[in-house]
Every structure is written in C-alpha cells, then in structure tokens.
Design a protein around this motif. Structure first.
Motif, PDB file in Angstrom:
ATOM      1  N   GLY A  69       0.796  -1.227   0.000  1.00 28.44           N
ATOM      2  CA  GLY A  69       0.000   0.000   0.000  1.00 28.44           C
ATOM      3  C   GLY A  69       0.823   1.269   0.000  1.00 28.44           C
ATOM      4  N   THR A  70       2.155   1.153   0.119  1.00 27.30           N
ATOM      5  CA  THR A  70       2.976   2.357   0.227  1.00 27.30           C
ATOM      6  C   THR A  70       3.111   3.093  -1.107  1.00 27.30           C
ATOM      7  N   LEU A  71       2.964   2.398  -2.230  1.00 29.10           N
ATOM      8  CA  LEU A  71       3.058   3.087  -3.516  1.00 29.10           C
ATOM      9  C   LEU A  71       1.924   4.091  -3.669  1.00 29.10           C
ATOM     10  N   GLY A  72       0.694   3.645  -3.388  1.00 29.43           N
ATOM     11  CA  GLY A  72      -0.441   4.543  -3.498  1.00 29.43           C
ATOM     12  C   GLY A  72      -0.392   5.659  -2.472  1.00 29.43           C
ATOM     13  N   ALA A  73      -0.063   5.314  -1.227  1.00 25.38           N
ATOM     14  CA  ALA A  73       0.015   6.329  -0.177  1.00 25.38           C
ATOM     15  C   ALA A  73       1.120   7.339  -0.472  1.00 25.38           C
ATOM     16  N   GLY A  74       2.255   6.850  -0.961  1.00 26.07           N
ATOM     17  CA  GLY A  74       3.350   7.747  -1.306  1.00 26.07           C
ATOM     18  C   GLY A  74       2.971   8.702  -2.419  1.00 26.07           C
ATOM     19  N   HIS A  75       2.179   8.203  -3.374  1.00 19.64           N
ATOM     20  CA  HIS A  75       1.699   9.071  -4.454  1.00 19.64           C
ATOM     21  C   HIS A  75       0.831  10.193  -3.891  1.00 19.64           C
ATOM     22  N   VAL A  76      -0.096   9.850  -3.010  1.00 21.27           N
ATOM     23  CA  VAL A  76      -0.986  10.868  -2.440  1.00 21.27           C
ATOM     24  C   VAL A  76      -0.187  11.893  -1.648  1.00 21.27           C
ATOM     25  N   ALA A  77       0.802  11.437  -0.898  1.00 21.60           N
ATOM     26  CA  ALA A  77       1.586  12.351  -0.059  1.00 21.60           C
ATOM     27  C   ALA A  77       2.294  13.420  -0.871  1.00 21.60           C
ATOM     28  N   THR A  78       2.573  13.155  -2.146  1.00 27.66           N
ATOM     29  CA  THR A  78       3.291  14.119  -2.985  1.00 27.66           C
ATOM     30  C   THR A  78       2.366  15.050  -3.754  1.00 27.66           C
ATOM     31  N   GLN A  79       1.056  14.855  -3.650  1.00 26.79           N
ATOM     32  CA  GLN A  79       0.102  15.653  -4.421  1.00 26.79           C
ATOM     33  C   GLN A  79      -0.218  16.970  -3.705  1.00 26.79           C
ATOM     34  N   PRO A  80      -0.699  17.966  -4.453  1.00 23.97           N
ATOM     35  CA  PRO A  80      -1.083  19.233  -3.815  1.00 23.97           C
ATOM     36  C   PRO A  80      -2.184  19.014  -2.778  1.00 23.97           C
ATOM     37  N   ALA A  81      -2.125  19.777  -1.713  1.00 25.74           N
ATOM     38  CA  ALA A  81      -3.137  19.682  -0.644  1.00 25.74           C
ATOM     39  C   ALA A  81      -4.321  20.575  -0.996  1.00 25.74           C
ATOM     40  N   ASP A  82      -5.049  20.162  -2.041  1.00 26.27           N
ATOM     41  CA  ASP A  82      -6.146  20.988  -2.542  1.00 26.27           C
ATOM     42  C   ASP A  82      -7.491  20.271  -2.532  1.00 26.27           C
ATOM     43  N   THR A 130      -5.083   0.308   7.619  1.00 26.46           N
ATOM     44  CA  THR A 130      -4.019  -0.126   8.509  1.00 26.46           C
ATOM     45  C   THR A 130      -2.700  -0.344   7.778  1.00 26.46           C
ATOM     46  N   ALA A 131      -2.742  -0.922   6.569  1.00 27.63           N
ATOM     47  CA  ALA A 131      -1.485  -1.283   5.904  1.00 27.63           C
ATOM     48  C   ALA A 131      -0.609  -0.084   5.559  1.00 27.63           C
ATOM     49  N   PRO A 132      -1.038   0.826   4.666  1.00 24.81           N
ATOM     50  CA  PRO A 132      -0.112   1.894   4.259  1.00 24.81           C
ATOM     51  C   PRO A 132       0.195   2.909   5.346  1.00 24.81           C
ATOM     52  N   ILE A 133      -0.670   2.996   6.381  1.00 24.73           N
ATOM     53  CA  ILE A 133      -0.469   4.007   7.413  1.00 24.73           C
ATOM     54  C   ILE A 133       0.243   3.441   8.641  1.00 24.73           C
ATOM     55  N   VAL A 134      -0.032   2.199   8.996  1.00 25.41           N
ATOM     56  CA  VAL A 134       0.477   1.672  10.275  1.00 25.41           C
ATOM     57  C   VAL A 134       1.514   0.572  10.099  1.00 25.41           C
ATOM     58  N   THR A 135       1.164  -0.475   9.354  1.00 27.61           N
ATOM     59  CA  THR A 135       2.020  -1.667   9.353  1.00 27.61           C
ATOM     60  C   THR A 135       3.081  -1.674   8.266  1.00 27.61           C
ATOM     61  N   VAL A 162      -5.072   7.674  14.644  1.00 23.60           N
ATOM     62  CA  VAL A 162      -4.046   7.232  13.695  1.00 23.60           C
ATOM     63  C   VAL A 162      -2.661   7.324  14.334  1.00 23.60           C
ATOM     64  N   ALA A 163      -2.388   8.439  14.994  1.00 23.77           N
ATOM     65  CA  ALA A 163      -1.075   8.617  15.624  1.00 23.77           C
ATOM     66  C   ALA A 163      -0.818   7.544  16.676  1.00 23.77           C
ATOM     67  N   GLU A 164      -1.848   7.184  17.436  1.00 26.09           N
ATOM     68  CA  GLU A 164      -1.694   6.146  18.454  1.00 26.09           C
ATOM     69  C   GLU A 164      -1.473   4.778  17.813  1.00 26.09           C
ATOM     70  N   GLU A 165      -2.192   4.482  16.724  1.00 23.92           N
ATOM     71  CA  GLU A 165      -2.003   3.221  16.004  1.00 23.92           C
ATOM     72  C   GLU A 165      -0.579   3.115  15.459  1.00 23.92           C
ATOM     73  N   VAL A 166      -0.080   4.206  14.907  1.00 24.09           N
ATOM     74  CA  VAL A 166       1.285   4.219  14.373  1.00 24.09           C
ATOM     75  C   VAL A 166       2.291   3.963  15.503  1.00 24.09           C
ATOM     76  N   LYS A 167       2.035   4.549  16.660  1.00 27.28           N
ATOM     77  CA  LYS A 167       2.951   4.389  17.792  1.00 27.28           C
ATOM     78  C   LYS A 167       2.921   2.979  18.344  1.00 27.28           C
ATOM     79  N   THR A 168       1.718   2.439  18.595  1.00 27.83           N
ATOM     80  CA  THR A 168       1.613   1.148  19.280  1.00 27.83           C
ATOM     81  C   THR A 168       1.750  -0.026  18.307  1.00 27.83           C
ATOM     82  N   VAL A 169       0.865  -0.098  17.313  1.00 28.58           N
ATOM     83  CA  VAL A 169       0.908  -1.219  16.371  1.00 28.58           C
ATOM     84  C   VAL A 169       2.136  -1.129  15.486  1.00 28.58           C
ATOM     85  N   GLY A 170       2.413   0.073  14.971  1.00 27.39           N
ATOM     86  CA  GLY A 170       3.611   0.242  14.147  1.00 27.39           C
ATOM     87  C   GLY A 170       4.873  -0.073  14.928  1.00 27.39           C
ATOM     88  N   GLY A 171       4.887   0.311  16.224  1.00 25.33           N
ATOM     89  CA  GLY A 171       6.036  -0.022  17.061  1.00 25.33           C
ATOM     90  C   GLY A 171       6.202  -1.513  17.245  1.00 25.33           C
TER      91      GLY A 171
END
Length: 327
Positions: free
Chosen positions: A73-86, A95-100, A308-317
């Motif tokens: 899922g990181t390819l799609g998420a990475g694409h979105v992260a580079t797009q204009p915030a419009d 869960t996959a591209p954001i946490v795991t 999301v931040a808590e999931e990244v911290k606990t599950v991602g950790g």
C-alpha cells in the motif's frame, strides 16, 4: 459494481447540500480522485466505490476511484503524499499503508502521521483465518487444531496475505511469535489474487476480512478456522474466535479512513468530514457496512487524527519490534 450501489444513489437526495450550494463554496471545481492502495475487489476498493457513487451525486463534480496497488500500500500512499493539498487527491487510508507497512518499507517516502491530513474514520473489520479444505484435513476446525497440524507438517505450510506489510501479514507474524508455529509467508498484490490461489489450492492457508469471504465459507469452498475479533461475528456465529482456541489477545483488525496530503485547508477538511458523516448516516450505507462487517464508531476529525497517531505508535512499534522485512 455501480449497479449494486444504485439504492445508495437514490438515497442521496434526502441528505446534504445541493450541487449548486456546493459549487458556491469553490470546492470541488473539477474531478476528485480517491486513491485505493490495493487492487479492485477488496474491502478498501468497495468502500471507496460506495463513497465515489454517493459523492458523484452530492457534489458538483465527479469523484472517481484510482487503484494504485503495490509494496503493502505504500506506492499509493506515497503518491498521495506528494500531491497538492487541494482536496482533489484523497486516500482511502487503512491499517497497511499508514500503520504496518511504513516500518517494513522504510524508504516509502512519507511519514504516516505528518505527511497526511487524516480526515475521517470509516470503520474497521476483523480478519478470518481460512483454509482450503482440499489441503487441510477435515479434523482441523479451530486455531489450536490448525497450529497442531502445521507443526506436524514436514515443512512450514504457506499462508497468503494481501501483501508484505498488510495487516494480514502482520497477524501471521504475530501468530507465529505467540504460538511457536512456523509458516511461510506468500505476499500477493491484494486480497483478490491471494484468494484465487487459496481457492485453487496453491496455498493451504489465507488471512482476509470475513465478509469478503462469507459466501465461499458458506458454500464449503473455504473453511473458516477463527475470527480475530474479541467476540464471534453475527454473519458467521459458528466460527470460533482466537480466544475460543485459547489465545486471548491475539486480535487484528483492518481500519479504514479518509485522508489527504498534509496541509489540506480547514474548510475542505470540515466539508469532507461532514460528507463522510452524512454518508454513514444513510440507511443504505449502514446496511452495506453491515454486509461488509464494518463496525463504525463516531470520531471527530481531531479524534481520528489522534487515533491514527496512536495506532502508528503502538501497532507500528510492535511491527518494528518483530523485525519484519518486505521479503
């Protein structure tokens, strides 16, 4: 797919602003994309298409689904992260591209918290452990039995996931760490190709969401071993939980949300959160979510961002601690 959602489209007339009123607010003035990080057919794709159909009726512009699978899922998420915030490129986050996946793909090119504006929570689904009945003996009916069978095999049996870094993959690693069983991970580019191989017998075990597989389970083409929720699921009450087999705490869920590139203007954030709230309140959507086994709990936009931040911290950790690689 669109034909299945026609009742949802008819229901939109009773909710929200008119197209003219939306247009007066400036956004959207052109087509909006919802990027799905997995191939068509999975739960993320289905949810995105429900929203796309509804919002194409409610908003003054079309909303389309853009499938960009790969690398957990990181390819799609990475694409979105580079797009204009419009507000014209959105992410069907999960869960996959954001946490795991980020701990497994450290060069993904984005931070799962700071690279996005996390807008709204769409719900979560538990997983189901399934086996091909032609590959696994009929006597194996629960998780304890599956573990005993796998340990007795001459080589570690294969299990399929929707990709390296997916919640299915992480659950497999946690299962091995918790029980001492050895399994061979076979990553796929999404649930659909994994299920094709599971049904065909190329792999004996697969992990996926329950609703997507309920018909195959009911027909006997697949055998459900356990669900990864604290309680049994109403659509398959006969399927035991992981706790029923003596493994309380061995749980997993795939949450779904709506996100956008970091810095999305507050008025668009508010409008999108309101649109999600309106959609989830529609009886046809609530029924579709029930069919998909998606459990929803209300969250404000700040609450979802904090979640999301808590999931990244606990599950991602925990994923980092397991030392899992993308191989």
């Amino acid at each position: 797919m669109r034909r299945r959602h026609l009742p949802l489209l008819a229901a939109t007339a009773a909710f929200g602003l008119s197209r003219a009123a939306q247009a007066q607010n400036g956004w959207p003035s052109r087509t909006v994309r919802i990027v799905v990080t997995f191939p068509p057919g999975g739960s993320s794709d289905i949810v995105a298409r429900v929203l796309s159909d509804i919002w194409s009726q409610r908003l003054p512009q079309r909303v389309v689904v853009d499938n960009r699978p790969g690398a957990g899922g990181t390819l799609g998420a990475g694409h979105v992260a580079t797009q204009p915030a419009d507000g014209y490129t959105l992410l069907l986050s999960n869960t996959a591209p954001i946490v795991t996946s980020p701990p497994i793909y450290p060069n993904a090119g984005y931070d799962p918290v700071t690279s996005f504006t996390h807008i709204a929570y769409l719900g979560a689904t538990p997983l189901v452990i399934m086996v091909n009945p032609r590959r696994v003996p009929a006597s194996v009916t629960d998780l304890a039995g599956l573990i005993a069978w796998a340990k007795a095999e001459s080589a570690p049996p294969a299990y399929g996931s929707s990709g390296a870094g997916s919640v299915h993959h992480i659950f497999g690693e946690q299962l091995m760490a918790r029980t001492g069983v050895r399994l061979t991970h076979v990553p796929y580019r999404g649930s659909s190709p994994m299920l094709a191989d599971l049904l065909g017998g190329a792999i004996p075990i697969g992990f996926d969401t329950l609703p997507q597989n309920i018909e195959n389970i009911r027909s006997g083409r697949l055998r459900a071993i356990a669900v990864t929720s604290p309680q049994r699921q109403a659509m398959a009450p006969e399927v035991p939980t992981t706790a029923d087999a003596g493994f309380p705490g061995l749980l997993a869920e795939n949450w779904l949300g709506l996100s956008a590139p970091a810095g999305l203007p507050a008025p668009i954030v508010a409008k999108l959160h309101a649109e999600v709230t309106a959609a989830l309140a529609m009886p046809p959507v609530a029924k579709r979510w029930e069919e998909l086994g998606i459990a929803v709990r209300p969250m404000t936009q700040p609450e979802f961002a904090a979640y999301v931040a808590e999931e990244v911290k606990t599950v991602g950790g925990a994923v980092k601690a397991l030392g899992i690689t993308a191989s």
